[in-house]
Scaffold this motif. Structure first.
Motif, short mmCIF file in Angstrom:
data_model
loop_
_atom_site.label_atom_id
_atom_site.label_comp_id
_atom_site.label_asym_id
_atom_site.label_seq_id
_atom_site.Cartn_x
_atom_site.Cartn_y
_atom_site.Cartn_z
N GLY A 129 10.37 -3.26 -7.38
CA GLY A 129 9.82 -2.34 -8.41
C GLY A 129 8.39 -2.64 -8.88
N TRP A 130 7.92 -1.74 -9.88
CA TRP A 130 6.73 -1.87 -10.61
C TRP A 130 5.39 -1.52 -9.92
CZ3 TRP A 130 6.67 -1.84 -15.85
CH2 TRP A 130 7.70 -2.15 -16.48
N LEU A 131 5.25 -1.85 -8.60
CA LEU A 131 4.13 -1.59 -7.75
C LEU A 131 3.78 0.10 -7.92
CD1 LEU A 131 4.04 -3.60 -4.54
CD2 LEU A 131 2.42 -3.76 -6.61
N GLY A 132 4.51 0.72 -7.49
CA GLY A 132 4.41 2.00 -7.44
C GLY A 132 4.09 2.89 -9.12
N LEU A 133 4.43 2.18 -10.14
CA LEU A 133 4.10 2.52 -11.46
C LEU A 133 2.88 1.79 -11.85
CD1 LEU A 133 4.79 3.85 -14.11
CD2 LEU A 133 6.14 1.63 -14.69
N ILE A 134 2.30 0.80 -11.66
CA ILE A 134 1.27 -0.02 -12.30
C ILE A 134 0.08 0.14 -11.33
CG2 ILE A 134 0.32 -2.23 -12.43
CD1 ILE A 134 3.10 -3.29 -12.94
N VAL A 135 0.11 0.33 -9.98
CA VAL A 135 -1.16 0.35 -9.39
C VAL A 135 -1.89 1.70 -9.53
CG1 VAL A 135 -1.88 0.48 -6.79
CG2 VAL A 135 -0.15 -1.19 -7.47
N GLY A 146 0.82 -1.32 0.08
CA GLY A 146 -0.06 0.24 -0.16
C GLY A 146 0.90 1.02 -0.11
N GLY A 147 2.06 1.40 0.94
CA GLY A 147 2.80 2.40 0.66
C GLY A 147 3.36 2.82 -0.41
N LEU A 148 4.01 1.78 -1.31
CA LEU A 148 4.67 1.98 -2.58
C LEU A 148 3.59 2.31 -3.31
CD1 LEU A 148 7.10 -0.91 -2.74
CD2 LEU A 148 7.69 1.34 -2.21
N ALA A 149 2.31 1.82 -3.40
CA ALA A 149 1.27 2.46 -4.40
C ALA A 149 1.05 3.60 -4.19
CB ALA A 149 0.27 1.42 -4.42
N ILE A 150 0.70 4.30 -3.23
CA ILE A 150 0.06 5.64 -2.54
C ILE A 150 1.24 6.50 -3.17
CG2 ILE A 150 0.91 5.57 -0.25
CD1 ILE A 150 -1.74 7.04 0.35
N ALA A 151 2.60 6.38 -2.85
CA ALA A 151 3.80 6.94 -3.08
C ALA A 151 3.95 7.23 -4.49
CB ALA A 151 4.90 6.48 -2.27
N GLY A 152 3.64 6.02 -5.39
CA GLY A 152 3.54 6.38 -6.78
C GLY A 152 2.48 7.11 -7.27
N ALA A 153 1.29 6.93 -6.81
CA ALA A 153 0.20 7.73 -7.26
C ALA A 153 0.48 9.28 -6.94
CB ALA A 153 -1.13 7.34 -6.46
N ALA A 154 1.24 9.54 -5.76
CA ALA A 154 1.53 11.03 -5.50
C ALA A 154 2.54 11.51 -6.43
CB ALA A 154 1.96 11.01 -3.92
#
Length: 332
Positions: free
Chosen positions: A259-265, A71-79
């Motif tokens: 890798g990739w979680l923050g880009l794809i999610v 969840g952290g990597l995903a929300i950081a990627g969205a931000a």
């Protein structure tokens, strides 16, 4: 299908995936055993047998770590994607992951303990982003967003060369395998004490992103339009950068580079609820947790040995991203 129905289905999927993750593994658990373990813990009737040890000291912290880090990597990627107005940006665009990698590899090179290596990684990630932000502020003749991205790419390349140099100088029988394994990412070494030290830091990063997520819609406009609407662009962007960086550095310090979680999610979240960050950030948090739970469960169950998460996230993420790209193109 309405957005509320989609979010409800996501919560249901999250519950199912978490249950599968917590009961699956080399030492599998049934739902009745799981209920007994939880009941014994709540009543204080802990038996300290093999099942209790596997669940409370290994399985449960690992599942919590997957939820928190995914969840952290995903929300950081969205931000990051919202701040830089670029859907191809990921959490390590400012050198967080590469800086943390330098810190961790340096700690391994010095023969430090696991706790010290995590501290080195955390400090390396934060120091790298601070350096990137400082250098980008000096390039006043360029667009500030473009300067941050370009400086981040350059500093990441320098960090990559530093990691390569230390790997060459490292002992090939002891230090080099540890460096390689850490850089590939994984949750196998995470303990409850790791979560106790990292979870508060990640929570500090979560709070500003969630509470100020509506401002991300304004920040996604041009700087001139955002200022015309009364937003202090520099301060708001700095708060978001610090929050997303703190989350990413904390996650990378205990799990390595995933890798990739923050880009794809964030792309998946936009497909589900649209581009409104008030809804996109919480959905990204939930989808990221689901994806890392699935990936980690596969990593420890599909083979006789545990596969590093970095390999699986890349193998799953790259084709999935291409599918999203082609689907978006067909949809116009």
């Amino acid at each position: 299908m309405s957005q509320s129905v989609r979010i409800t289905l996501l919560f249901a999927l999250f519950s199912i995936v978490a249950l599968i993750a917590i009961t699956s593994g080399k030492y599998s658990l049934t739902t009745s055993e799981l209920w007994t373990l939880v009941s014994n813990k709540l009543t204080g009737n802990v038996e300290y047998n093999r099942t209790e040890t596997v669940f409370w000291q290994i399985r449960f912290p690992r599942v919590l770590a997957a939820i928190l880090i995914g969840g952290g990597l995903a929300i950081a990627g969205a931000a990051y994607q919202g701040m830089f107005r670029n859907p191809l940006v990921s959490p390590d665009i400012l050198g967080v992951s590469s800086g943390a990698g330098v810190g961790a590899v340096f700690g391994i090179f010095l023969g430090q303990s696991m706790l010290s290596i995590q501290l080195f990684a955390f400090a390396g990630g934060l120091a790298t982003v601070a350096l990137v932000y400082f250098i980008a502020r000096l390039a006043k003749q360029h667009d500030p967003v473009l300067s941050l991205v370009l400086v981040g790419i350059a500093i990441s390349a320098l960090c990559g060369s530093a990691i390569s140099l230390m790997k060459i100088l490292a002992d090939p029988y002891t230090q080099l395998p540890s460096m390689t394994f850490w850089l590939l990412g994984g949750l196998s070494t995470i303990t409850a004490s790791d979560l106790h030290s990292v979870a508060p830091l990640m929570l500090v990063g979560f709070i500003p992103l969630i509470l100020l997520r509506w401002r991300m819609n304004i920040l996604s406009l041009s700087d001139e339009e955002a200022r015309a609407l009364g937003l202090n662009v520099e301060i708001t962007r700095l708060v978001f950068i610090l929050s997303a960086t703190l989350i990413t550095a904390s996650a990378v310090s205990i799990a390595g580079i995933i890798g990739w979680l923050g880009l794809i999610v964030p792309h998946i979240a936009r497909l589900l609820v649209g581009a409104n960050f008030s809804q996109q950030l919480p959905v990204s948090l939930l989808v990221g947790a689901i994806m890392l739970l699935i990936t980690d469960t596969l990593a420890r169950t599909i083979a006789n040995i545990e596969l590093p998460l970095g390999i699986l996230t890349s193998a799953i993420g790259a084709p999935f991203f291409l599918m999203l790209l082609l689907r978006t193109r067909r949809g116009g």
